[in-house]
Design a protein around this motif. Sequence first.
Motif, mmCIF file in Angstrom:
data_model
loop_
_atom_site.group_PDB
_atom_site.id
_atom_site.type_symbol
_atom_site.label_atom_id
_atom_site.label_comp_id
_atom_site.label_asym_id
_atom_site.label_seq_id
_atom_site.Cartn_x
_atom_site.Cartn_y
_atom_site.Cartn_z
ATOM 1 N N GLY A 25 -7.327 7.444 -13.926
ATOM 2 C CA GLY A 25 -6.654 6.222 -13.761
ATOM 3 C C GLY A 25 -5.208 6.286 -13.348
ATOM 4 N N TYR A 26 -4.547 5.353 -13.310
ATOM 5 C CA TYR A 26 -3.045 5.366 -12.621
ATOM 6 C C TYR A 26 -2.152 4.564 -13.541
ATOM 7 C CZ TYR A 26 -6.152 6.069 -8.657
ATOM 8 O OH TYR A 26 -7.093 6.750 -8.059
ATOM 9 N N GLU A 27 -0.671 5.007 -13.353
ATOM 10 C CA GLU A 27 0.114 4.294 -14.014
ATOM 11 C C GLU A 27 1.075 3.481 -12.802
ATOM 12 O OE1 GLU A 27 2.268 6.179 -17.041
ATOM 13 O OE2 GLU A 27 0.454 6.176 -18.498
ATOM 14 N N ILE A 28 1.162 2.083 -12.867
ATOM 15 C CA ILE A 28 2.061 1.611 -11.771
ATOM 16 C C ILE A 28 3.390 1.134 -12.499
ATOM 17 C CG2 ILE A 28 2.075 -0.263 -10.125
ATOM 18 C CD1 ILE A 28 -0.904 -0.362 -10.137
ATOM 19 N N THR A 48 0.837 -1.213 -0.024
ATOM 20 C CA THR A 48 -0.030 -0.006 -0.021
ATOM 21 C C THR A 48 0.968 1.218 0.051
ATOM 22 O OG1 THR A 48 0.011 0.132 2.258
ATOM 23 C CG2 THR A 48 -1.646 -1.253 1.313
ATOM 24 N N TRP A 49 0.500 2.340 -0.665
ATOM 25 C CA TRP A 49 1.172 3.533 -0.641
ATOM 26 C C TRP A 49 0.136 4.488 -0.965
ATOM 27 C CZ3 TRP A 49 2.148 -0.042 -4.256
ATOM 28 C CH2 TRP A 49 1.947 0.364 -5.797
ATOM 29 N N SER A 50 0.453 5.755 -0.816
ATOM 30 C CA SER A 50 -0.514 6.887 -1.009
ATOM 31 C C SER A 50 -0.450 7.276 -2.412
ATOM 32 C CB SER A 50 0.125 8.150 -0.208
ATOM 33 O OG SER A 50 0.087 8.052 1.012
ATOM 34 N N ILE A 51 -1.917 7.497 -2.806
ATOM 35 C CA ILE A 51 -2.070 8.189 -4.157
ATOM 36 C C ILE A 51 -1.609 9.625 -4.128
ATOM 37 C CG2 ILE A 51 -4.026 8.865 -5.683
ATOM 38 C CD1 ILE A 51 -5.410 6.394 -4.390
ATOM 39 N N PRO A 52 -0.666 9.988 -5.175
ATOM 40 C CA PRO A 52 -0.150 11.149 -5.384
ATOM 41 C C PRO A 52 -1.366 12.368 -5.559
ATOM 42 C CG PRO A 52 0.939 9.926 -6.923
ATOM 43 C CD PRO A 52 -0.319 8.975 -6.288
ATOM 44 N N THR A 53 -1.263 13.514 -4.966
ATOM 45 C CA THR A 53 -2.286 14.404 -4.895
ATOM 46 C C THR A 53 -2.026 15.620 -5.672
ATOM 47 O OG1 THR A 53 -1.906 15.349 -2.574
ATOM 48 C CG2 THR A 53 -3.467 13.517 -2.752
ATOM 49 N N THR A 54 -0.959 15.633 -6.204
ATOM 50 C CA THR A 54 -0.647 16.819 -7.142
ATOM 51 C C THR A 54 -0.134 16.318 -8.426
ATOM 52 O OG1 THR A 54 1.623 16.882 -6.230
ATOM 53 C CG2 THR A 54 0.110 18.304 -5.110
ATOM 54 N N ARG A 55 -0.270 17.048 -9.393
ATOM 55 C CA ARG A 55 0.273 16.862 -10.886
ATOM 56 C C ARG A 55 1.744 16.884 -10.760
ATOM 57 N NH1 ARG A 55 -4.511 19.690 -11.715
ATOM 58 N NH2 ARG A 55 -6.012 18.495 -12.927
ATOM 59 N N ALA A 56 2.475 16.634 -11.728
ATOM 60 C CA ALA A 56 4.020 16.931 -11.977
ATOM 61 C C ALA A 56 4.543 18.365 -11.684
ATOM 62 C CB ALA A 56 4.507 16.319 -13.017
ATOM 63 N N ASP A 57 3.595 19.136 -12.049
ATOM 64 C CA ASP A 57 3.903 20.533 -12.079
ATOM 65 C C ASP A 57 3.407 21.166 -10.836
ATOM 66 O OD1 ASP A 57 1.003 20.858 -12.132
ATOM 67 O OD2 ASP A 57 0.976 21.841 -14.138
ATOM 68 N N GLY A 58 3.094 20.519 -9.769
ATOM 69 C CA GLY A 58 2.708 20.863 -8.753
ATOM 70 C C GLY A 58 1.341 21.361 -8.399
ATOM 71 N N SER A 59 0.319 21.463 -9.338
ATOM 72 C CA SER A 59 -1.075 21.842 -9.217
ATOM 73 C C SER A 59 -1.807 20.873 -8.484
ATOM 74 C CB SER A 59 -1.556 22.371 -10.655
ATOM 75 O OG SER A 59 -1.284 21.072 -11.431
ATOM 76 N N PRO A 60 -2.790 21.135 -7.747
ATOM 77 C CA PRO A 60 -3.425 20.139 -7.040
ATOM 78 C C PRO A 60 -4.361 19.311 -8.050
ATOM 79 C CG PRO A 60 -4.328 22.218 -6.544
ATOM 80 C CD PRO A 60 -3.271 22.339 -7.660
ATOM 81 N N LEU A 61 -4.471 18.098 -7.652
ATOM 82 C CA LEU A 61 -5.134 16.816 -8.184
ATOM 83 C C LEU A 61 -6.431 16.599 -7.321
ATOM 84 C CD1 LEU A 61 -5.231 15.195 -10.941
ATOM 85 C CD2 LEU A 61 -3.723 13.442 -9.764
ATOM 86 N N THR A 62 -7.730 16.614 -7.603
ATOM 87 C CA THR A 62 -8.772 16.168 -6.924
ATOM 88 C C THR A 62 -9.282 14.681 -7.278
ATOM 89 O OG1 THR A 62 -10.602 16.927 -8.400
ATOM 90 C CG2 THR A 62 -9.636 18.476 -6.382
ATOM 91 N N SER A 120 -9.130 3.255 -14.427
ATOM 92 C CA SER A 120 -10.300 3.639 -13.567
ATOM 93 C C SER A 120 -9.885 4.435 -12.440
ATOM 94 C CB SER A 120 -11.323 2.525 -12.980
ATOM 95 O OG SER A 120 -12.037 2.992 -12.365
ATOM 96 N N GLY A 121 -10.323 5.710 -12.323
ATOM 97 C CA GLY A 121 -9.790 6.699 -11.443
ATOM 98 C C GLY A 121 -10.525 6.082 -9.973
ATOM 99 N N GLY A 122 -11.698 5.396 -9.813
ATOM 100 C CA GLY A 122 -12.403 4.913 -8.705
ATOM 101 C C GLY A 122 -11.756 3.481 -8.267
ATOM 102 N N THR A 123 -10.793 3.204 -8.792
ATOM 103 C CA THR A 123 -9.936 1.924 -8.430
ATOM 104 C C THR A 123 -9.240 2.184 -7.009
ATOM 105 O OG1 THR A 123 -9.660 1.079 -10.490
ATOM 106 C CG2 THR A 123 -8.043 0.172 -8.938
ATOM 107 N N SER A 124 -9.504 1.592 -6.088
ATOM 108 C CA SER A 124 -8.669 1.716 -4.677
ATOM 109 C C SER A 124 -7.583 0.441 -4.590
ATOM 110 C CB SER A 124 -9.615 1.996 -3.541
ATOM 111 O OG SER A 124 -10.346 0.998 -3.452
#
Length: 85
Positions: free
Chosen positions: A23-26, A3-17, A43-47
Motif C-alpha cells: 500500500g501507500y501513505e500519502i 501525478t508523481w513517481s512511485i518510490p522504488t527503494t525503501r528508506a534504507d536504499g534497498s530495492p522495492l519491487t 492496496s499495492g495494486g492501486t495506481s
Amino acid sequence: MLTWSIPTTRADGSPLTMAEIAGYEIYVLSESTGQTSVITVSSGGTSTYTVTGLAADTYYFSMAAKDTGGNLSALSSVVSKVIAP
C-alpha cells in the motif's frame, strides 16, 4: 489531477519491487494552516487515488510505498496543487 513517481527503494536504499508493495501513505500539508494529514491506501495494486473534500488553499503532497513487511520507502518528490475558491 496530480501525478508523481512511485518510490522504488525503501528508506534504507534497498530495492522495492511492485510485488512487495502492500500500500501507500500519502502525506498532505495545507499551506495556509500548516495542518498535515496522512492518507493510508491499503492496496499495492492501486495506481490512482483521488483526494476529496479539500477547501480552497495550496496543498503539498508526498508519498511513500509500504512493503509487505510494513517498511516505508523513501518519500517521493513533493508536488503541489492549488484549490481555487
